[in-house]
Design a protein around this motif. Structure first.
Motif, short mmCIF file in Angstrom:
data_model
loop_
_atom_site.label_atom_id
_atom_site.label_comp_id
_atom_site.label_asym_id
_atom_site.label_seq_id
_atom_site.Cartn_x
_atom_site.Cartn_y
_atom_site.Cartn_z
N TYR A 263 43.60 42.70 34.82
CA TYR A 263 42.13 42.76 34.85
C TYR A 263 41.48 42.85 33.47
O TYR A 263 40.34 42.45 33.28
N SER A 267 38.86 38.25 34.80
CA SER A 267 38.05 38.90 35.84
C SER A 267 38.72 38.81 37.22
O SER A 267 39.10 37.73 37.64
N PRO A 268 38.89 39.91 37.89
CA PRO A 268 39.54 39.87 39.20
C PRO A 268 38.58 39.37 40.28
O PRO A 268 37.37 39.59 40.17
#
Ligand code: ARG
Length: 668
Positions: A263, A267-268
């Motif tokens: 992360y 960006s997750p």
């Protein structure tokens, strides 16, 4: 001064000059400077007696006229009529009864035309107060005495005593005409108010939790109050007090670390934060090792450790995307300043509260009580939890201090559901206790609103019992407003762009107006069918009415529109028809409505006012021709003064829509 009075005064001075001339003539004859015959002298003497007699009559008439026509001039701005009458009658009552220290001044609007426009109902309570002082005076006597002491005013045409001692007040047409002309010339301006620094807290959803209909209410009401405060000239800071701090972030971060170990770099995909939150909560409740890690992450986050910060930032960003969409659709502006902003301030404050002995031990927690004897609900604030963490209460104590001491707020407004009323009472009391809040210097308002119910009268939920997503709700509104427009075949004569605009303005306008038009303190039933109704006090009805009024001037032809500005300047406004006057008298109440809302922040007064304008307009338009056409449909006569009244109506309505946050349409 009225034209009539001016003419009479001119006549008076002419007669006075004539008399002087004749007097001079007579003296000359008498002293023998002139050798006229004695019958000439007799003629002059009779002439003079007649003139002197006429002079006396004129003097009396003028004195009378003066009493009804105030020596002071009509102000060039619109005034709050009620405030003005309050002052005027207040000074009359005080002059009449100096023995009463704080006499009641009761001004109301009259309910019937025959009762005048306003009423002063102070005579009854004043008579009672006098009785308590052993002074006998009937309410009628009191009313007479009040009127004897009433200063003349440009506003008052005449007064009458009715019934036991009501004073009916009739306002002058001159003022009505002048106020409407002011609107036409300058637009709608607020009554003069002392500028204040206002900090308003509204919307304030919580990260990773659903932004629900309660937040929608807060957003809509808060936006409208902010607009009103800005309109009257205050310096307004609109804050979004987002719930972005606290224990749940430990869970979220710990879960994120495991699900998306990369992360920090990438960006997750946690589009559905709520689902993500639920998963982490299940782990938190069932997995001891996870729980420990979650606690550790909260501590790390609050001490500023960089990876925890990064994870937290990501989670907040995902949330922010969601509510930004809502704000964009509803045209809401807010400065985000979440609970996290106050971390260091909370630490300092708690230290200080501890040192100054305000905190009390309570089963491992540290609590703080409000001021003894103050009616704050008797519930203390929890300043430190048993695990050492801070709470919602702690952050609000730090927040109120920041808003007063750093932001220099002179008026703080908090818009939340009514369920938080006790919280705010305790908060204000505690803030007063430690000396943060001095109520004589800073005004604080908690603006509570009732819960949102579904049409079944139960808590607002989807059919399957889930909480309704705000974006889904807004989309549903759009869908329904488009259906309505198509039903009315508006799509046939609008461009795609116009149709889209109409669809949005109607959908969002309806959602806002349905909320704003009810007394916010009551529960509120959310119903698309009701809000999209085109009859009654709804946004659709009013937006249509407005568009129609705006189109009246347009129907006067191109030439007229081209010269409209000159016509506005040159046409003398004449309000003679009863319905013209009635409409104009409603419009000039605008400053009164603003003053009223500023007192208790109930925006629905403005909606009632809008509705009253539009029904009164219909009454006027039904009987007063604005444009006359012949059989061929050609314009034969334009009543310019009435067109101006239509224009003034639209101007006032537009300002009301603007304050409510509704967008008008040129075409519907
Ligand atoms: N986040 C809170 C809620 O969802 C509202 C915050 C209101 N503002 C405040 N300063 N307490 O209920």
């Amino acid at each position: 001064m009225s034209d009539q009075l001016q003419k009479e005064e001119e006549k008076l001075s002419r007669i006075e000059t004539e008399i002087n001339d004749i007097d001079g003539h007579i003296t000359n004859i008498k002293t023998g400077n002139l050798s006229e015959e004695s019958d000439e002298l007799a003629k002059l003497l009779t002439e003079n007696t007649k003139l002197k007699f006429r002079l006396e009559i004129l003097k009396k008439a003028i004195a009378n006229e003066r009493k009804n026509c105030k020596a002071d001039t009509i102000p060039s701005e619109m005034i709050s009529i009620r405030n003005y009458l309050n002052e005027l009658f207040g000074s009359a009552i005080k002059a009449a009864y100096p023995e009463l220290s704080d006499p009641p001044i009761v001004i109301t609007e009259s309910t019937k035309v025959s009762f005048g426009d306003y009423q002063c109902n102070s005579a009854m309570p004043v008579s009672q107060l006098l009785k308590a002082k052993n002074i006998k005076a009937s309410p009628r006597d009191v009313a007479v005495k009040i009127l004897e002491n009433l200063p003349n005013s440009f506003l008052i045409n005449k007064t009458e005593i009715a019934g036991p001692g009501f004073i009916n007040i009739f306002i002058t047409n001159e003022y009505v005409v002048s106020a409407i002309s002011t609107i036409l010339k300058n637009g709608v301006f607020p009554p003069t108010t002392k500028k204040m620094r206002v900090v308003i807290d509204f919307s304030s959803p919580n990260v990773a939790k659903q932004m629900h209909v309660g937040h929608l209410r807060s957003t809509i009401i808060g936006e409208s109050i902010s607009r009103l405060l800005e309109f009257v000239g205050h310096d307004v800071l609109r804050l979004n007090h987002i719930g972005d701090w606290g224990t749940q972030f430990g869970m979220l971060i710990a879960h994120l670390e495991e699900m998306f170990p990369n992360y920090v770099k990438e960006s997750p995909p946690i589009a559905d934060l709520q689902a993500f939150y639920k998963e982490s909560k299940i782990r938190f409740d069932n997995d001891e090792e996870f729980k420990k890690r979650a606690y550790d992450r909260v501590v790390k986050l609050q001490s500023g450790e960089s990876n925890s910060r990064k994870a937290w930032q990501l989670i907040c960003d995902v949330s922010r995307l969601e509510y930004q969409k809502v704000y964009k659709a509803l045209d809401v502006t807010l400065e985000e300043r979440g609970e996290s902003f106050y971390q260091s301030r909370m630490e300092n404050l708690v230290k200080e509260l501890n040192e100054r002995g305000f905190l009390e031990e309570d089963e491992g927690r540290k609590i703080m009580w409000g001021i003894k004897g103050e009616d704050y609900g008797g519930i203390p604030l929890t300043i430190i939890k048993s695990d050492g963490g801070f709470t919602y209460d702690t952050s609000d104590m730090a927040t109120i201090r920041n808003r007063i001491e750093e932001e220099k707020g002179e008026w703080l407004v908090y818009v939340t559901d009514a369920g938080q009323s006790t919280h705010f009472k305790s908060l204000f009391s505690c803030a007063r206790k430690v000396g943060i809040l001095d109520s004589s210097k800073v005004r604080v308002d908690h603006v509570p609103f009732g819960v949102v119910l579904g049409e079944d009268g139960k808590k607002f939920k989807t059919r399957s019992g889930e909480t309704v997503k705000l974006l889904d709700l807004l989309d549903e509104g759009l869908k329904r407003s488009l259906e309505k427009l198509k039903e009315k075949e508006r799509d046939k004569f609008m461009t795609a762009e116009e149709l889209r605009k109409a669809q949005e303005n109607i959908a969002y306008g309806c959602i806002k107006y349905a909320d704003l038009s009810k007394n916010r303190q009551n529960e509120y039933v959310f119903s698309f069918d009701k809000m999209l109704d085109d009859k009654g006090n709804t946004a659709v009805y009013l937006l249509y009415a407005y568009t129609r009024i705006k189109s009246i001037a347009r129907n006067c032809g191109e030439e007229f529109i081209k010269n409209f500005d000159t016509i506005k300047k040159e046409t003398k406004l004449e309000l003679t028809h009863e319905k013209e006057l009635k409409l104009a008298k409603v419009l000039i109440q605008f400053p009164d409505i603003i003053e009223k809302i500023l007192k208790d922040l109930h925006v629905h007064y403005m909606c009632e006012f809008l509705y009253q304008i539009s029904t009164t307009f219909t009454e006027f338009y039904d009987v007063c021709y604005c444009i006359e056409k012949n059989r061929q449909g050609e314009i034969v006569k334009i009543n310019k003064s009435r067109i101006l009244l239509c224009e003034a109506t639209a101007t006032v309505m537009a300002k009301c829509f603007d304050i409510l946050g509704l967008k008008t349409l040129d075409k519907i």
